[in-house]
Scaffold this motif. Structure first.
Motif, PDB file in Angstrom:
ATOM      1  N   PHE A  55      13.550 -14.979  -8.346  1.00  0.00           N
ATOM      2  CA  PHE A  55      14.507 -14.027  -8.922  1.00  0.00           C
ATOM      3  C   PHE A  55      15.544 -14.747  -9.771  1.00  0.00           C
ATOM      4  CE2 PHE A  55      13.055 -12.444  -4.755  1.00  0.00           C
ATOM      5  CZ  PHE A  55      12.323 -11.363  -5.201  1.00  0.00           C
ATOM      6  N   TRP A  56      15.705 -14.250 -11.014  1.00  0.00           N
ATOM      7  CA  TRP A  56      16.604 -14.887 -11.973  1.00  0.00           C
ATOM      8  C   TRP A  56      17.452 -13.833 -12.665  1.00  0.00           C
ATOM      9  CZ3 TRP A  56      16.644 -20.053 -11.668  1.00  0.00           C
ATOM     10  CH2 TRP A  56      15.524 -20.679 -11.119  1.00  0.00           C
ATOM     11  N   ARG A  57      18.628 -14.250 -13.060  1.00  0.00           N
ATOM     12  CA  ARG A  57      19.516 -13.373 -13.809  1.00  0.00           C
ATOM     13  C   ARG A  57      18.820 -12.902 -15.089  1.00  0.00           C
ATOM     14  NH1 ARG A  57      24.574 -16.553 -14.673  1.00  0.00           N
ATOM     15  NH2 ARG A  57      23.461 -17.457 -16.448  1.00  0.00           N
ATOM     16  N   GLY A  58      18.943 -11.610 -15.357  1.00  0.00           N
ATOM     17  CA  GLY A  58      18.341 -11.041 -16.554  1.00  0.00           C
ATOM     18  C   GLY A  58      17.022 -10.342 -16.321  1.00  0.00           C
ATOM     19  N   GLN A  59      16.415 -10.521 -15.149  1.00  0.00           N
ATOM     20  CA  GLN A  59      15.195  -9.776 -14.846  1.00  0.00           C
ATOM     21  C   GLN A  59      15.531  -8.306 -14.622  1.00  0.00           C
ATOM     22  OE1 GLN A  59      13.878 -12.004 -11.420  1.00  0.00           O
ATOM     23  NE2 GLN A  59      12.356 -13.123 -12.599  1.00  0.00           N
ATOM     24  N   ASP A  60      14.545  -7.415 -14.848  1.00  0.00           N
ATOM     25  CA  ASP A  60      14.841  -5.982 -14.723  1.00  0.00           C
ATOM     26  C   ASP A  60      14.727  -5.472 -13.289  1.00  0.00           C
ATOM     27  OD1 ASP A  60      12.125  -5.664 -14.204  1.00  0.00           O
ATOM     28  OD2 ASP A  60      11.674  -4.718 -16.122  1.00  0.00           O
ATOM     29  N   GLY A  61      14.246  -6.329 -12.361  1.00  0.00           N
ATOM     30  CA  GLY A  61      14.260  -5.972 -10.947  1.00  0.00           C
ATOM     31  C   GLY A  61      13.028  -5.269 -10.436  1.00  0.00           C
ATOM     32  N   ARG A  62      12.077  -4.942 -11.304  1.00  0.00           N
ATOM     33  CA  ARG A  62      10.878  -4.245 -10.850  1.00  0.00           C
ATOM     34  C   ARG A  62       9.852  -5.215 -10.289  1.00  0.00           C
ATOM     35  NH1 ARG A  62       9.742  -0.571 -16.095  1.00  0.00           N
ATOM     36  NH2 ARG A  62      10.483  -2.510 -17.070  1.00  0.00           N
ATOM     37  N   ILE A  63       9.241  -4.839  -9.160  1.00  0.00           N
ATOM     38  CA  ILE A  63       8.214  -5.665  -8.520  1.00  0.00           C
ATOM     39  C   ILE A  63       6.859  -5.189  -9.015  1.00  0.00           C
ATOM     40  CG2 ILE A  63       7.344  -6.563  -6.320  1.00  0.00           C
ATOM     41  CD1 ILE A  63      10.245  -7.234  -6.839  1.00  0.00           C
ATOM     42  N   THR A  64       6.483  -5.646 -10.204  1.00  0.00           N
ATOM     43  CA  THR A  64       5.217  -5.262 -10.830  1.00  0.00           C
ATOM     44  C   THR A  64       4.530  -6.514 -11.373  1.00  0.00           C
ATOM     45  OG1 THR A  64       6.284  -4.890 -12.975  1.00  0.00           O
ATOM     46  CG2 THR A  64       6.126  -3.000 -11.489  1.00  0.00           C
ATOM     47  N   GLY A  65       3.253  -6.370 -11.710  1.00  0.00           N
ATOM     48  CA  GLY A  65       2.526  -7.447 -12.369  1.00  0.00           C
ATOM     49  C   GLY A  65       2.530  -8.732 -11.559  1.00  0.00           C
ATOM     50  N   TRP A  66       2.854  -9.852 -12.234  1.00  0.00           N
ATOM     51  CA  TRP A  66       2.823 -11.159 -11.570  1.00  0.00           C
ATOM     52  C   TRP A  66       3.805 -11.233 -10.410  1.00  0.00           C
ATOM     53  CZ3 TRP A  66       7.398 -13.750 -11.505  1.00  0.00           C
ATOM     54  CH2 TRP A  66       8.349 -13.404 -12.468  1.00  0.00           C
ATOM     55  N   MET A  67       4.953 -10.562 -10.541  1.00  0.00           N
ATOM     56  CA  MET A  67       5.929 -10.572  -9.453  1.00  0.00           C
ATOM     57  C   MET A  67       5.358  -9.871  -8.215  1.00  0.00           C
ATOM     58  SD  MET A  67       8.977 -11.453  -8.369  1.00  0.00           S
ATOM     59  CE  MET A  67      10.217 -11.614  -9.673  1.00  0.00           C
ATOM     60  N   LYS A  68       4.693  -8.741  -8.420  1.00  0.00           N
ATOM     61  CA  LYS A  68       4.090  -8.016  -7.308  1.00  0.00           C
ATOM     62  C   LYS A  68       3.044  -8.878  -6.610  1.00  0.00           C
ATOM     63  CE  LYS A  68       0.825  -4.946  -5.606  1.00  0.00           C
ATOM     64  NZ  LYS A  68      -0.649  -5.033  -5.514  1.00  0.00           N
ATOM     65  N   GLN A  69       2.238  -9.608  -7.382  1.00  0.00           N
ATOM     66  CA  GLN A  69       1.207 -10.445  -6.784  1.00  0.00           C
ATOM     67  C   GLN A  69       1.821 -11.522  -5.889  1.00  0.00           C
ATOM     68  OE1 GLN A  69      -2.037 -11.785  -9.453  1.00  0.00           O
ATOM     69  NE2 GLN A  69      -1.051 -10.528 -11.021  1.00  0.00           N
ATOM     70  N   ARG A  70       2.869 -12.153  -6.362  1.00  0.00           N
ATOM     71  CA  ARG A  70       3.494 -13.223  -5.577  1.00  0.00           C
ATOM     72  C   ARG A  70       4.146 -12.663  -4.310  1.00  0.00           C
ATOM     73  NH1 ARG A  70       6.596 -17.009 -10.119  1.00  0.00           N
ATOM     74  NH2 ARG A  70       4.854 -17.196 -11.575  1.00  0.00           N
ATOM     75  N   VAL A  71       4.944 -11.618  -4.479  1.00  0.00           N
ATOM     76  CA  VAL A  71       5.657 -11.041  -3.336  1.00  0.00           C
ATOM     77  C   VAL A  71       4.666 -10.481  -2.318  1.00  0.00           C
ATOM     78  CG1 VAL A  71       7.263  -9.227  -2.621  1.00  0.00           C
ATOM     79  CG2 VAL A  71       7.758 -10.595  -4.656  1.00  0.00           C
ATOM     80  N   ALA A  72       3.612  -9.822  -2.796  1.00  0.00           N
ATOM     81  CA  ALA A  72       2.624  -9.233  -1.891  1.00  0.00           C
ATOM     82  C   ALA A  72       1.948 -10.305  -1.037  1.00  0.00           C
ATOM     83  CB  ALA A  72       1.572  -8.464  -2.685  1.00  0.00           C
ATOM     84  N   GLN A  73       1.633 -11.434  -1.628  1.00  0.00           N
ATOM     85  CA  GLN A  73       1.009 -12.510  -0.861  1.00  0.00           C
ATOM     86  C   GLN A  73       1.954 -13.053   0.214  1.00  0.00           C
ATOM     87  OE1 GLN A  73      -2.174 -12.476  -0.866  1.00  0.00           O
ATOM     88  NE2 GLN A  73      -2.675 -14.514  -1.675  1.00  0.00           N
ATOM     89  N   LEU A  74       3.216 -13.223  -0.130  1.00  0.00           N
ATOM     90  CA  LEU A  74       4.189 -13.710   0.848  1.00  0.00           C
ATOM     91  C   LEU A  74       4.334 -12.734   2.011  1.00  0.00           C
ATOM     92  CD1 LEU A  74       6.907 -14.985  -1.638  1.00  0.00           C
ATOM     93  CD2 LEU A  74       5.556 -16.428  -0.112  1.00  0.00           C
ATOM     94  N   ILE A  75       4.459 -11.452   1.687  1.00  0.00           N
ATOM     95  CA  ILE A  75       4.649 -10.450   2.742  1.00  0.00           C
ATOM     96  C   ILE A  75       3.375 -10.280   3.562  1.00  0.00           C
ATOM     97  CG2 ILE A  75       5.078  -7.996   3.156  1.00  0.00           C
ATOM     98  CD1 ILE A  75       6.991  -8.059   0.761  1.00  0.00           C
ATOM     99  N   ARG A  76       2.236 -10.258   2.904  1.00  0.00           N
ATOM    100  CA  ARG A  76       0.963 -10.072   3.608  1.00  0.00           C
ATOM    101  C   ARG A  76       0.738 -11.161   4.648  1.00  0.00           C
ATOM    102  NH1 ARG A  76      -2.175 -10.095  -0.651  1.00  0.00           N
ATOM    103  NH2 ARG A  76      -1.998  -7.846  -0.932  1.00  0.00           N
ATOM    104  N   HIS A  77       1.162 -12.379   4.332  1.00  0.00           N
ATOM    105  CA  HIS A  77       0.938 -13.501   5.242  1.00  0.00           C
ATOM    106  C   HIS A  77       2.200 -13.895   5.999  1.00  0.00           C
ATOM    107  CE1 HIS A  77      -3.193 -14.311   3.879  1.00  0.00           C
ATOM    108  NE2 HIS A  77      -2.770 -13.860   2.709  1.00  0.00           N
ATOM    109  N   ASP A  78       3.266 -13.101   5.867  1.00  0.00           N
ATOM    110  CA  ASP A  78       4.492 -13.274   6.656  1.00  0.00           C
ATOM    111  C   ASP A  78       5.095 -14.667   6.457  1.00  0.00           C
ATOM    112  OD1 ASP A  78       6.399 -12.078   8.254  1.00  0.00           O
ATOM    113  OD2 ASP A  78       5.452 -12.655  10.141  1.00  0.00           O
ATOM    114  N   ILE A  79       5.159 -15.100   5.191  1.00  0.00           N
ATOM    115  CA  ILE A  79       5.666 -16.430   4.857  1.00  0.00           C
ATOM    116  C   ILE A  79       7.079 -16.313   4.272  1.00  0.00           C
ATOM    117  CG2 ILE A  79       5.342 -18.463   3.394  1.00  0.00           C
ATOM    118  CD1 ILE A  79       2.369 -17.974   3.514  1.00  0.00           C
ATOM    119  N   ASN A  80       7.993 -17.125   4.775  1.00  0.00           N
ATOM    120  CA  ASN A  80       9.345 -17.193   4.220  1.00  0.00           C
ATOM    121  C   ASN A  80       9.337 -17.962   2.905  1.00  0.00           C
ATOM    122  OD1 ASN A  80      11.276 -16.310   6.607  1.00  0.00           O
ATOM    123  ND2 ASN A  80       9.678 -17.598   7.513  1.00  0.00           N
ATOM    124  N   LEU A  81      10.160 -17.511   1.959  1.00  0.00           N
ATOM    125  CA  LEU A  81      10.356 -18.262   0.723  1.00  0.00           C
ATOM    126  C   LEU A  81      11.833 -18.595   0.580  1.00  0.00           C
ATOM    127  CD1 LEU A  81       9.297 -19.394  -2.017  1.00  0.00           C
ATOM    128  CD2 LEU A  81      10.002 -17.196  -3.013  1.00  0.00           C
TER     129      LEU A  81
END
Length: 236
Positions: A55-81
């Protein structure tokens, strides 16, 4: 240790995505890319610690596309970032600049720049610009972009890992003979030629591998956590 609250940064430092409550194995890496996340899953990590988070300043905040893929993998496998940006650059012993300097034989005795992120120290006796460039190539595994100065002997060096080409003017004002960072933009070549201070662009990713790995080793030593540093190749 990293004093994250002390820094004005471009994004949140610390826990960015919450996973399991107990952590036994950590993976460290430069950037929270999908490739690193997938490799951490394969390594059965409980947490990932990176320099460049999600997460960086200036992003629009939507969890879509590449962001969704990364976040989904972390949540699916219960991994802290966890992510630490400027705090990791600045840390005096384990940080990016401290550890990168050690790789090149540079030890800081002064700081400069915004939030004291830039390091300054003596150049080892007898090391000229060609020798320094060769050392960068050997240690970092890539050939730096070198803009020679006026051929002066190198007595004082300034360095700041990553995309710190904007610190070059401050380094010049501090009276150094050479400046090292990860990237170069259009103005820096002219500044080097006009001031006589040499400039080396050594790779953004390449110059920022050492701090995060050192933090992982420190956590292994002090807390007994299993640790693996995973270097996902990046030409930048």
């Amino acid at each position: 240790m990293l004093e994250a609250d002390r820094f004005k940064d471009y994004g949140p430092n610390g826990l960015q995505v919450e996973g399991k409550r107990e952590i036994h194995k950590i993976v460290t890496g430069v950037t929270a890319s999908l490739a690193l996340i997938d490799a951490a899953i394969e390594a059965q990590a409980d947490a990932i610690i990176v320099h460049h988070g999600l997460f960086w300043r200036g992003q629009d905040g939507r969890i879509t596309g590449w962001m969704k893929q990364r976040v989904a993998q972390l949540i699916r496998h219960d991994i802290n970032l966890f992510a630490y940006h400027l705090p990791l650059d600045a840390q005096a012993t384990l940080g990016n600049n401290a550890q990168w300097g050690l790789e090149l034989g540079l030890v800081a005795d002064a700081r400069f720049g915004d939030q004291d992120l830039g390091f300054i120290g003596p150049v080892p006796d007898g090391l000229d610009l060609a020798g320094l460039a060769q050392r960068v190539t050997k240690k970092l595994g890539r050939t730096p972009v070198v803009v020679p100065g006026d051929g002066r002997a190198l007595k004082r060096a300034a360095w700041c890992s990553g995309g710190a080409q904007g610190y070059f003017e401050g380094a010049i004002a501090a009276g150094v003979d050479v400046f090292l960072t990860g990237e170069i933009s259009e103005p820096q070549a002219h500044y080097a030629r006009e001031t006589g201070v040499a400039f080396l662009a050594c790779g953004h990713h390449a110059s920022e591998r050492y701090g995060i790995a050192a933090v992982g080793r420190h956590l292994h030593t002090t807390l007994g956590l299993q640790h693996a540093f995973l270097d996902i190749d990046n030409p930048a």
